[in-house]
Design a protein around this motif. Structure first.
Motif, PDB file in Angstrom:
ATOM      1  N   LEU A 151       7.490  -0.897   7.223  1.00 10.83           N
ATOM      2  CA  LEU A 151       6.685   0.554   7.162  1.00 10.83           C
ATOM      3  C   LEU A 151       7.587   1.524   6.564  1.00 10.83           C
ATOM      4  CD1 LEU A 151       4.332   0.634  10.275  1.00 10.83           C
ATOM      5  CD2 LEU A 151       3.696   0.006   8.121  1.00 10.83           C
ATOM      6  N   VAL A 152       7.323   2.180   5.747  1.00 12.70           N
ATOM      7  CA  VAL A 152       8.071   3.653   5.289  1.00 12.70           C
ATOM      8  C   VAL A 152       7.161   4.704   5.415  1.00 12.70           C
ATOM      9  CG1 VAL A 152       9.267   2.055   4.037  1.00 12.70           C
ATOM     10  CG2 VAL A 152       7.391   3.287   2.825  1.00 12.70           C
ATOM     11  N   PRO A 153       7.881   6.043   5.285  1.00  6.21           N
ATOM     12  CA  PRO A 153       7.276   7.143   5.338  1.00  6.21           C
ATOM     13  C   PRO A 153       6.296   7.526   4.076  1.00  6.21           C
ATOM     14  CG  PRO A 153       9.410   7.604   6.165  1.00  6.21           C
ATOM     15  CD  PRO A 153       9.467   6.235   5.554  1.00  6.21           C
ATOM     16  N   SER A 154       5.363   7.947   4.075  1.00  6.36           N
ATOM     17  CA  SER A 154       4.604   8.034   2.907  1.00  6.36           C
ATOM     18  C   SER A 154       5.279   9.103   1.985  1.00  6.36           C
ATOM     19  CB  SER A 154       3.176   8.773   3.279  1.00  6.36           C
ATOM     20  OG  SER A 154       3.284  10.225   3.717  1.00  6.36           O
ATOM     21  N   ASN A 155       5.145   8.781   0.509  1.00  5.54           N
ATOM     22  CA  ASN A 155       5.748   9.602  -0.481  1.00  5.54           C
ATOM     23  C   ASN A 155       7.190   9.336  -0.587  1.00  5.54           C
ATOM     24  OD1 ASN A 155       3.941  10.868  -2.013  1.00  5.54           O
ATOM     25  ND2 ASN A 155       3.524  12.134  -0.432  1.00  5.54           N
ATOM     26  N   ASP A 156       8.022   8.530   0.256  1.00  7.68           N
ATOM     27  CA  ASP A 156       9.250   8.276  -0.063  1.00  7.68           C
ATOM     28  C   ASP A 156       9.708   7.124  -1.028  1.00  7.68           C
ATOM     29  OD1 ASP A 156      12.078   7.769   0.666  1.00  7.68           O
ATOM     30  OD2 ASP A 156      12.091   8.039   2.639  1.00  7.68           O
ATOM     31  N   VAL A 157       9.524   7.333  -2.120  1.00  3.44           N
ATOM     32  CA  VAL A 157       9.894   6.399  -3.179  1.00  3.44           C
ATOM     33  C   VAL A 157      11.247   5.763  -3.069  1.00  3.44           C
ATOM     34  CG1 VAL A 157      10.088   6.231  -5.735  1.00  3.44           C
ATOM     35  CG2 VAL A 157       8.434   7.798  -4.788  1.00  3.44           C
ATOM     36  N   GLU A 158      12.218   6.442  -2.719  1.00  5.40           N
ATOM     37  CA  GLU A 158      13.611   5.479  -2.911  1.00  5.40           C
ATOM     38  C   GLU A 158      13.420   4.550  -1.558  1.00  5.40           C
ATOM     39  OE1 GLU A 158      16.827   4.629  -4.332  1.00  5.40           O
ATOM     40  OE2 GLU A 158      15.645   6.243  -4.999  1.00  5.40           O
ATOM     41  N   MET A 159      12.873   4.995  -0.273  1.00  3.79           N
ATOM     42  CA  MET A 159      12.859   4.114   0.797  1.00  3.79           C
ATOM     43  C   MET A 159      12.110   2.753   0.515  1.00  3.79           C
ATOM     44  SD  MET A 159      12.323   4.743   4.653  1.00  3.79           S
ATOM     45  CE  MET A 159      12.497   3.187   5.754  1.00  3.79           C
TER      46      MET A 159
ATOM     47  N   LYS B   4      -1.381 -14.989   4.395  1.00  5.48           N
ATOM     48  CA  LYS B   4      -0.125 -15.232   4.497  1.00  5.48           C
ATOM     49  C   LYS B   4       0.748 -14.522   3.552  1.00  5.48           C
ATOM     50  CE  LYS B   4      -0.840 -18.854   7.454  1.00  5.48           C
ATOM     51  NZ  LYS B   4      -0.518 -20.586   7.977  1.00  5.48           N
ATOM     52  N   LYS B   5       0.570 -13.237   3.409  1.00  3.63           N
ATOM     53  CA  LYS B   5       1.498 -12.639   2.512  1.00  3.63           C
ATOM     54  C   LYS B   5       2.366 -11.391   3.095  1.00  3.63           C
ATOM     55  CE  LYS B   5       0.295 -14.948  -1.084  1.00  3.63           C
ATOM     56  NZ  LYS B   5       1.115 -16.214  -1.410  1.00  3.63           N
ATOM     57  N   VAL B   6       3.724 -11.232   2.774  1.00  5.28           N
ATOM     58  CA  VAL B   6       4.398 -10.224   3.410  1.00  5.28           C
ATOM     59  C   VAL B   6       3.879  -8.815   3.153  1.00  5.28           C
ATOM     60  CG1 VAL B   6       6.119 -10.041   1.805  1.00  5.28           C
ATOM     61  CG2 VAL B   6       6.543  -9.424   3.950  1.00  5.28           C
ATOM     62  N   VAL B   7       3.691  -7.846   3.962  1.00  4.15           N
ATOM     63  CA  VAL B   7       3.087  -6.618   3.532  1.00  4.15           C
ATOM     64  C   VAL B   7       4.547  -5.563   3.607  1.00  4.15           C
ATOM     65  CG1 VAL B   7       1.711  -4.936   4.233  1.00  4.15           C
ATOM     66  CG2 VAL B   7       1.329  -7.080   4.514  1.00  4.15           C
ATOM     67  N   LEU B   8       4.441  -4.569   2.711  1.00  5.99           N
ATOM     68  CA  LEU B   8       5.110  -3.268   2.580  1.00  5.99           C
ATOM     69  C   LEU B   8       4.203  -2.273   2.533  1.00  5.99           C
ATOM     70  CD1 LEU B   8       7.674  -1.507   2.292  1.00  5.99           C
ATOM     71  CD2 LEU B   8       7.784  -2.165  -0.092  1.00  5.99           C
ATOM     72  N   ALA B   9       4.102  -1.241   3.469  1.00  6.40           N
ATOM     73  CA  ALA B   9       2.998  -0.092   3.437  1.00  6.40           C
ATOM     74  C   ALA B   9       3.584   1.157   3.949  1.00  6.40           C
ATOM     75  CB  ALA B   9       1.864  -0.503   4.429  1.00  6.40           C
ATOM     76  N   THR B  10       3.081   2.122   3.562  1.00  7.67           N
ATOM     77  CA  THR B  10       3.441   3.439   4.120  1.00  7.67           C
ATOM     78  C   THR B  10       2.886   3.685   5.627  1.00  7.67           C
ATOM     79  OG1 THR B  10       1.501   4.492   2.933  1.00  7.67           O
ATOM     80  CG2 THR B  10       3.620   5.088   1.984  1.00  7.67           C
ATOM     81  N   ASN B  11       3.513   4.413   6.287  1.00  4.23           N
ATOM     82  CA  ASN B  11       3.437   4.274   7.740  1.00  4.23           C
ATOM     83  C   ASN B  11       2.209   5.644   8.063  1.00  4.23           C
ATOM     84  OD1 ASN B  11       3.106   4.261  10.556  1.00  4.23           O
ATOM     85  ND2 ASN B  11       5.241   4.883  11.051  1.00  4.23           N
ATOM     86  N   VAL B  12       1.064   5.248   7.735  1.00  2.86           N
ATOM     87  CA  VAL B  12      -0.161   6.266   7.846  1.00  2.86           C
ATOM     88  C   VAL B  12      -1.329   5.592   8.557  1.00  2.86           C
ATOM     89  CG1 VAL B  12       0.359   7.644   5.748  1.00  2.86           C
ATOM     90  CG2 VAL B  12      -1.212   5.592   5.594  1.00  2.86           C
ATOM     91  N   GLY B  13      -2.120   6.509   9.239  1.00  4.89           N
ATOM     92  CA  GLY B  13      -3.341   5.702   9.835  1.00  4.89           C
ATOM     93  C   GLY B  13      -2.966   4.867  10.962  1.00  4.89           C
ATOM     94  N   GLN B  14      -3.877   3.741  11.059  1.00  3.32           N
ATOM     95  CA  GLN B  14      -3.646   2.589  12.014  1.00  3.32           C
ATOM     96  C   GLN B  14      -2.852   1.574  11.428  1.00  3.32           C
ATOM     97  OE1 GLN B  14      -4.820   3.773  14.862  1.00  3.32           O
ATOM     98  NE2 GLN B  14      -4.581   2.412  16.313  1.00  3.32           N
ATOM     99  N   ILE B  15      -2.221   1.871  10.478  1.00  7.60           N
ATOM    100  CA  ILE B  15      -1.446   0.773   9.817  1.00  7.60           C
ATOM    101  C   ILE B  15      -0.276   0.146  11.007  1.00  7.60           C
ATOM    102  CG2 ILE B  15       0.418  -0.121   8.147  1.00  7.60           C
ATOM    103  CD1 ILE B  15      -1.172   1.741   6.125  1.00  7.60           C
TER     104      ILE B  15
ATOM    105  N   LEU C 238       0.904  -1.365   0.153  1.00  8.41           N
ATOM    106  CA  LEU C 238      -0.041  -0.069  -0.003  1.00  8.41           C
ATOM    107  C   LEU C 238       0.830   1.279  -0.040  1.00  8.41           C
ATOM    108  CD1 LEU C 238      -2.908  -0.667   2.621  1.00  8.41           C
ATOM    109  CD2 LEU C 238      -2.953  -0.359  -0.079  1.00  8.41           C
ATOM    110  N   THR C 239       0.534   2.252  -0.776  1.00 16.00           N
ATOM    111  CA  THR C 239       1.246   3.270  -0.832  1.00 16.00           C
ATOM    112  C   THR C 239       0.420   4.560  -0.580  1.00 16.00           C
ATOM    113  OG1 THR C 239       0.629   3.593  -3.316  1.00 16.00           O
ATOM    114  CG2 THR C 239       2.721   2.646  -2.824  1.00 16.00           C
ATOM    115  N   SER C 240      -0.474   4.419   0.283  1.00 15.63           N
ATOM    116  CA  SER C 240      -1.222   5.535   0.765  1.00 15.63           C
ATOM    117  C   SER C 240      -0.898   6.652   1.518  1.00 15.63           C
ATOM    118  CB  SER C 240      -2.518   5.102   1.645  1.00 15.63           C
ATOM    119  OG  SER C 240      -3.127   3.785   0.963  1.00 15.63           O
TER     120      SER C 240
END
Length: 361
Positions: free
Chosen positions: A303-311, A280-291, A262-264
């Protein structure tokens, strides 16, 4: 306990999925469960269990007397005690209460832009909240907002939950190479920030061209949708990034991928992450809301900051190149969701709360 879920449509969105999930789960745990759609039906109607009573109002305008009377009759005939009004359907619930005062209203707040609450319109909600018996919120930020701005103070945070739905007869077959697929389960709305995902896909095309990304969600055919499609063309990603519209066979689709993303830029508690976890899938998401309540960075996902394309890209490559890490993270996330974000645990808490603070108040 006799409860009706009220929702404006049954198109495949987060609030709509939760209305169906509540109706189906409550049908197994209380005396009577129903779901009423106000304005528009949709694909999710097929997900309703047979023992859920259903009504479509075909509401045509904001002040639709026929819809109000039709809902009032349905509630009286079925001796309903509680309307659980999801998102904007609260307005119709209030109109019904004005002509049938004994009904209790629970407003279920699914507001997705919870990272931008200062911009949220609140006047209509403040007035309507005088008629609410209780409010359910899907993250802690909304909990604080409701406490500060609304008249109703009986508020509870109940996490969203996902359920495994019945299989469809012809499951969707994803394109791309098996074992090298990445899924983004999100309707095409600006909040979901698909344009960031396109940038990540462009970088991935250079480093891992055999991997593909798959966007699954409702295409509103609007300016934002056209921006995504134009960006895909500009980056020549037609063989790396595939778009699908709404599909019902989410479980079958998740089974065909290795990584869920998720890139929200804003979220409540996204059902997509719960569905990835159940699959049972691994998840990579932006750190927003209650994620962050679901994913603990570098413990059961990234978890990565939102809009951080490189990370985001670097973390994605880390997962692509380390299958054992994917397995470890996915098992841990699945365990957490099964224990703390399951339908069983949420509905048990919900029923206890409703009976204690609303029905028996």
């Amino acid at each position: 306990m006799r409860v009706v879920q009220l929702i404006d449509s049954l198109e495949a969105g987060g609030a709509e999925r939760m209305a169906v999930n509540y109706a189906n789960t409550l049908a197994e745990n209380c005396a009577f469960s129903a779901l009423v759609t106000t304005r528009k039906e949709g694909l999710l109607k097929a997900q309703l269990n047979r023992n859920v009573a259903y009504l479509f109002l075909n509401k045509k305008r904001t002040w639709d007397v026929n819809a109000v009377l039709k809902l009032r009759k349905f509630i009286r005939d079925n001796k309903m005690q509680v309307i659980q009004a999801h998102s904007s359907s609260f307005f119709l619930a209030v109109l019904v209460k004005l002509c049938y005062p004994k009904i209790k209203i629970i407003w279920h707040d699914h507001y997705g832009n919870s990272d931008f609450l200062s911009e949220r319109p609140k006047r209509a909600l403040q007035l309507a909240s005088m008629f609410f018996s209780a409010v359910i919120v899907v993250n802690e930020k909304l909990h604080l907002w409701v406490k500060e701005y609304l008249k109703c103070q009986n508020t509870i945070y109940l996490p969203n939950f996902a359920v495994v739905n019945q299989a469809v007869s012809e499951p969707t077959q994803l394109k791309g190479q098996a074992g090298k697929r990445i899924l983004c389960l999100a309707n095409l709305r600006e909040q979901k920030n698909h344009l960031m995902l396109v940038k990540v896909a462009a970088k991935l095309k250079e480093s891992h061209p055999d991997w593909s990304l798959h966007l699954l969600g409702k295409d509103l055919q609007d300016d934002y949708s056209r921006m995504i499609k134009n960006s895909i063309q500009e980056h020549n990603l037609s063989q790396q990034l595939y778009m699908y519209d709404t599909c019902l066979d989410v479980e079958a689709i998740i089974a065909q991928v290795e990584i869920g993303i998720l890139t929200s830029i804003s979220e409540g508690l996204p059902v997509a992450v719960l569905e990835y976890a159940l699959g049972k899938k691994v998840v990579l998401a932006t750190n927003v809301g209650q994620i962050a309540a679901l994913i603990e960075d570098n413990k059961n996902g990234f978890l990565v900051p939102s809009n951080d394309v490189e990370m985001f890209y670097n973390r994605l490559v880390q997962l692509i190149e380390n299958p054992s890490l994917r397995d470890t993270f996915s098992e841990r996330l699945n365990d957490k969701v099964e224990h703390y974000f399951s339908a069983t645990s949420t509905i048990k808490k919900y029923i206890c709360w409703v009976q204690k603070t609303i029905i028996n108040e």
